[in-house]
Design an enzyme around this catalytic site. Structure first.
Site, short mmCIF file in Angstrom:
data_model
loop_
_atom_site.label_atom_id
_atom_site.label_comp_id
_atom_site.label_asym_id
_atom_site.label_seq_id
_atom_site.Cartn_x
_atom_site.Cartn_y
_atom_site.Cartn_z
CG HIS A 2 22.11 -1.95 0.26
ND1 HIS A 2 21.00 -1.14 0.20
CD2 HIS A 2 22.36 -2.36 -1.01
CE1 HIS A 2 20.59 -1.06 -1.06
NE2 HIS A 2 21.40 -1.79 -1.81
CD GLU A 11 21.09 -0.05 3.55
OE1 GLU A 11 20.19 -0.91 3.61
OE2 GLU A 11 21.24 0.71 2.58
CG HIS A 61 16.73 -1.60 2.57
ND1 HIS A 61 17.72 -1.49 1.64
CD2 HIS A 61 15.87 -2.53 2.08
CE1 HIS A 61 17.49 -2.31 0.63
NE2 HIS A 61 16.37 -2.95 0.87
CD GLU A 99 15.14 2.60 3.45
OE1 GLU A 99 16.17 2.54 4.14
OE2 GLU A 99 15.11 2.37 2.23
#
Length: 1112
Positions: free
Chosen positions: A814, A817, A911, A996
């Site tokens: 992504h 990010e 991420h 994350e």
């Protein structure tokens, strides 16, 4: 005994002996009223008291007022209403209502008691509205209201029941057809201290009715909007002591429901409603409470259970409507177990053998020498390789043509005929181009082919246009002589910028080589020349050229000033009330070829976003020092507006500017909980401080009045955009500053860092860079292999080398990010470092790393998608080799490893998370998924090793930013096509994770209360490596197939699963306490210790195995 007597009287006996029945019920009523114990016995579990009373009413069909009084007394006590409903009491009441209505005229006393009881039952019976409609009770109650509009005693319970009826949308429409809306407007009245309870209930019922668009239209057609405004204003003026706030709020709720339709908004504006409510709201905040979410004095308790609301973070982010349960949990046990049979034939996968030369390398002396000093350069494309069936790993024009044939840009929506009011600019909703004018995305597929071919053919020509962005002479002249205005910064390639007569100009440029060993400005420019983008960038952003040195000072989370959102919303409303005060001046627009559109009179800021990873579509000056900013959507998409990165110049020193990004899509953001935007000052950089710093005051994030089109909202109607607003001032005259959502990390930066990492290689390090594939835009996707060279050419050492377990890492699927890339940078630098721990890690594993899975999205400033307009992390289940080449070939690598029985020990996809704090992991577990879904399963279905918890547990002990409490190991249906789930299910990797990292900061451990920076993100990447080494050392086994047997030794029983559903936190009106999640009693001391260790890298290197085991 009395209940037994009443039960015996039921049936024909009661009809014969009415007086006895009344006497018995009177006695029961007296006992219940005087003795609480008797009431509890009637309603107690196992008692038939309620059934007996209901049966007596149902059978007798007579006016037994004592029985109703008994029902009111018995069932009207808190939870007992639920028992009454469960026994079928609602249906009995409606039956009696119909029977009583047959009497002409109906008994007022009976109707009063019936409706009083129905008013209590209605909110407790979820099917109350349906039962009322089917029984014909709606008309009975409406007729009763019409006939007793002056009888307040009977009118109040009737209105209460009508309010319950109206919560059913079908009932609301039916009641509207019967003239109930007009009837309600007859009941609402000007200010009076009489009958306030009745008026409150009437407004509640009217508000429920007006939720129906049909009823709202009736209210507008009947001219009731001005009447409602006048009534509200009357109550507002007379209620000086604020005793009737609920009545005033009731008026506002009615107005809000009316303005949900376009016709209602028009009538509201024509009635001067905005001015009326604005003037009243400056005195009281009722208006804000109703029309805007109250987030003042907000506390960050935003548990993020994370998305694809067209606004997704990482693998997560779908709307979570019910935070108590999650219907998305996978309940099919067959899907919760890894597949037994491979999905592709090995002959198809043999082509990927060339990416695993280390598994067959014989390491002759000549080969080692050649390998160590002659790596294949990253930009070179791999030769075409035949696949079975005649397919190919497509490269060059052939693959570009195939990709273009499948990528069809979405058509632009037709222009709207509506003209927005001054100062209000509808956000860009169409899929349209990421860049305007001559940089527009082609509308036909053959144009995309031409664009990409031209992009490649002109790569060399662009070199003479891309110059160093440092206009050294201009800077030096101003700094030394303090000269006048300048236009430097917004066009790096403009002629006449350099002034060779200025001596010492070079001294003004920071020596980034000393500050950042892995950064080289000239090398970065060379890398930019080889980067392909949809718009042909001719500029380089200063932050990417200078580089970023993490500041040494701490950046705490910003304390929210109470009332800041209220004041911002008031300022927005003032635009509608005073449109003549709004400049409405477009100062930057990519859709206009002559961009930027500015008048160089020094009154407006200058904007620019035409550089790699930049994103700003339009800037409108609305007040002298206030600007509305509109972001681009992702290419070939019509949403995902969140990432921003743009340049500002022409500012005045000491002036407070306000910036409003008005087309954000996420329903909440950490900007409400202490996160600040990032700013980079070029003047600071040339003074020796090249760094991004957190900045901005009066920051808030709230829903605005711009409606998203149904196309842009994924077919959903009624969705709105959100505004991120912040204010800042500038410290330097003639400065050029950049603002970004998070620390930018471009594709060219990655290529530069990988090139610089080559210099760190020693003869003991095995480093190979391959090009996995080309993207749709022709950019190469790098694949790294890092491990330690064998100690010698002996068979034993070569065998040990080949049999090392594999670790597979990926990042940046992504584009928005960017923190994932900074974590990956920390991992790569640690792996290539000279420390003994890094050497031990290389000797323990073979690392296969894809550091950027979505280069095209990163280059073009996307937030989530690739050039195909799709979220690549939703394509792992069935990736298309033309549309999703990086995912297709990465998955093929893993499938090849599975075929040769060398599946990775750990797979981790890095991420970033926009609405949660700390760093945490998502993993996969059959057992924990079953526990959360409450499905039936046998013990054999739940058998699995606990190894999936080992790595997160170790990280929680050594990484200060990591939170075990935020981890989740639940598999959800909506995530079945993400990397984590597919690698776990199809490749059979037990430890398949998404890691994350927060975009905001931490609320626990060493970094509690601080915003996260690149230093902490890179540290997290290094600590991930440490965790892998600790995993190896704790087991003490070389064969990774047997590691699972011993990992349960370090699984702490004091850290149970904290299930965190993967959508972002709820609406920011609701608070969820992050700190309450942590229940790991041992985690905090270990985190503190780990933080101390990390501050001293040498100490990390000296940490012994015994110390590791002791700390476990």
């Amino acid at each position: 005994m009395l209940l037994g007597q009443l039960e015996r009287l039921n049936g024909e006996a009661m009809m014969r002996d009415v007086e006895t029945a009344r006497q018995v019920t009177t006695k029961i009523l007296h006992l219940i009223q005087t003795q609480e114990k008797s009431g509890k016995e009637v309603m107690s579990k196992g008692s038939s008291g309620m059934e007996v009373i209901l049966a007596s009413l149902e059978v007798s069909l007579l006016i037994n007022t004592t029985s109703f009084a008994l029902l009111l007394c018995v069932s009207g006590r808190g939870r007992r209403v639920g028992v009454f409903v469960s026994k079928g009491g609602t249906g009995v009441l409606f039956q009696i209502l119909n029977t009583a209505n047959k009497d002409m005229p109906p008994s007022e006393e009976l109707m009063l008691q019936l409706h009083s009881l129905l008013a209590k039952v209605g909110p407790k019976d979820r099917k109350f509205g349906v039962k009322a409609r089917l029984s014909g009770a709606l008309n009975i109650t409406v007729n009763l209201i019409k006939q007793n509009i002056q009888n307040t005693k009977l009118l109040l319970p009737c209105l209460q029941v009508l309010r319950a009826y109206s919560t059913n949308s079908v009932n609301a429409i039916s009641l509207g057809k019967n003239g109930v809306v007009e009837l309600m407007f007859k009941i609402v009245a000007p200010y009076s201290k009489k009958n306030t309870s009745l008026l409150k209930v009437a407004l509640d019922a009217l508000g429920a009715l007006l939720k129906s668009k049909t009823n709202a239209r009736r209210a507008v057609d009947g001219g009731h909007v001005p009447v409602m405004l006048a009534l509200y204003l009357d109550w507002h003026r007379n209620d000086t002591r604020h005793r009737y706030m609920l009545i005033r709020k009731g008026f506002l709720v009615c107005l809000r429901n009316i303005t949900n339709i376009k016709l209602g908004r028009k009538a509201f504006i024509e009635a001067d409603g905005m001015r009326i409510l604005y003037n009243s709201s400056t005195v009281t905040s009722v208006f804000l409470c109703v029309f805007f979410p109250p987030v003042d004095d907000v506390v960050d308790e935003s548990d993020d259970n994370e998305e694809t609301e067209a606004d997704t973070d990482s693998e997560n982010e779908e709307d979570e409507k019910d935070h108590g349960t999650n219907d998305d949990i996978e309940t099919d046990l067959n899907k919760l177990h890894p597949k037994k049979s491979p999905s592709r034939l090995f002959e198809e996968l043999r082509v990927y053998e060339r990416f695993f030369l280390e598994l067959s390398e014989d390491f002759q002396v000549s080969a080692r020498t050649s390998f160590a000093h002659s790596p294949s350069p990253l930009p070179k494309a791999r030769p075409q390789t035949e696949l079975s069936g005649g397919s190919q790993l497509l490269q060059g024009p052939a693959r570009r043509a195939a990709a273009a044939a499948a990528v069809r840009p979405l058509p632009l929506p037709p222009p709207s005929s509506d003209t927005p009011p001054a100062g209000h600019h509808p956000p860009h909703q169409g899929p349209g181009p990421k860049r305007g004018g001559r940089h527009s995305l082609p509308r036909r597929t053959q144009d995309l082919v031409a664009l990409r071919q031209a992009s490649l053919s002109r790569a060399g020509d662009r070199a003479e246009h891309i110059q160093s962005p440092l206009l050294l002479g201009g800077i030096a002249a101003r700094r030394v002589g303090g000269g006048g205005g300048s236009n430097w910064g917004s066009d790096c390639g403009s002629e006449g910028a350099e002034d060779e007569s200025v001596e010492g100009a070079v001294l003004e440029v920071p020596d980034t080589a000393l500050l950042l060993p892995l950064h080289d400005p000239d090398l970065y420019v060379e890398m930019v020349k080889g980067t392909n983008s949809v718009p042909q960038y001719a500029e380089v952003a200063y932050p990417d050229y200078f580089g970023h040195v993490a500041p040494t000072f701490r950046e705490p989370l910003l304390d929210r000033v109470y009332g800041v959102q209220r004041s911002k919303i008031f300022q927005d409303i003032e635009r509608l009330i005073h449109p003549n005060d709004i400049l409405d001046k477009v100062v930057y627009d990519l859709d206009i070829p002559s961009c930027p559109v500015i008048e160089d009179n020094g009154e407006s800021l200058k904007f620019n976003s035409q550089f790699e990873s930049g994103n700003l579509r339009k800037a409108v000056q609305v007040r002298k020092y206030e600007y509305d900013l509109v972001l681009n959507s992702d290419i070939n998409s019509n949403h995902y507006h969140q990432w921003f990165y743009f340049e500002v110049s022409g500012m005045r020193v000491g002036t407070m500017y306000r910036f409003n990004i008005i087309n954000c899509e996420k329903s909440n953001s950490q900007f409400n909980y202490g996160m600040q935007v990032l700013m980079y000052s070029v003047q600071e950089a040339i003074s020796g401080r090249p760094r991004w710093v957190r900045t901005g005051t009066d920051i808030c994030y709230y829903k605005n009045h711009f409606a998203r089109s149904s196309i842009a909202a994924g077919g959903q109607k009624g969705k709105s955009y959100y505004t991120l607003t912040f204010s800042t001032n500038f410290s330097h005259k003639d400065d050029v500053c950049y603002f970004a959502y998070h620390y930018p990390y471009t594709y060219s930066t990655l290529k530069m860092h990988l090139s610089k990492l080559e210099a760190l290689r020693t003869p003991e390090i095995y480093l190979r860079q391959d090009v996995l594939c080309e993207t749709l835009s022709g950019n190469s996707c790098p694949l790294l292999t890092i491990t330690a060279m064998p100690e010698s050419n002996s068979n034993d050492h070569i065998c040990q080398f080949r049999n090392r377990p594999l670790i597979f890492l990926s990042a940046r699927v992504h584009p928005g990010e960017t923190n994932a890339s900074w974590v990956m940078k920390g991992t790569l630098e640690f792996l290539m470092g000279p420390s003994p721990l890094a050497a031990s890690l290389r000797e323990a594993y073979i690392f296969k790393i894809v550091p950027m899975l979505n280069p095209d999205g990163v280059v073009n400033g996307n937030h989530r998608c690739s050039l195909s307009g799709e979220d690549l992390n939703r394509q792992w289940q069935n990736p298309n080799p033309e549309l999703h080449p990086t995912i297709y070939h990465t998955k093929s690598l893993l499938q090849y490893l599975a075929h040769i029985q060398r599946a990775p020990l750990v797979f981790c996809d890095y991420h970033g998370h926009s609405r949660k704090k700390n760093v945490f992991m998502y993993g996969c577990s059959v057992k924990e998924t079953v526990w959360q879904s409450n499905i039936s399963a046998t013990s054999s279905d739940l058998q699995e090793d606990l190894g999936y918890r080992t790595l997160p547990k170790i990280l929680s002990q050594i990484a200060p930013a990591f939170s075990m409490a935020s981890c989740s190991f639940v598999v959800e249906r909506s995530k079945e096509s993400t990397a984590r789930v597919v690698v776990w299910r199809e490749i059979g990797v037990q430890r398949s994770y998404t890691m994350e990292s927060t975009l905001c900061g931490c609320d626990q451990g060493k970094y509690k209360g601080l915003q996260i920076g690149t230093r902490e993100l890179e540290e997290m990447g290094a600590q991930f490596c440490m965790a892998l080494l600790r995993l190896k050392r704790l087991t003490g086994l070389r064969n990774h197939q047997h590691l699972l047997d011993l990992e349960s030794d370090i699984i702490g029983t004091s850290c149970p699963t904290t299930y965190v559903m993967e959508e972002d936190e709820p609406s920011f009106m609701e608070a969820i306490d992050y700190s309450a999640e942590s229940n790991d009693e041992d985690g905090e001391p270990e985190n503190e210790h780990a933080g101390e260790v990390h501050d001293n890298p040498d100490h990390i290197d000296q940490l012994s195995d015994s110390e590791n085991n002791h700390r476990e």
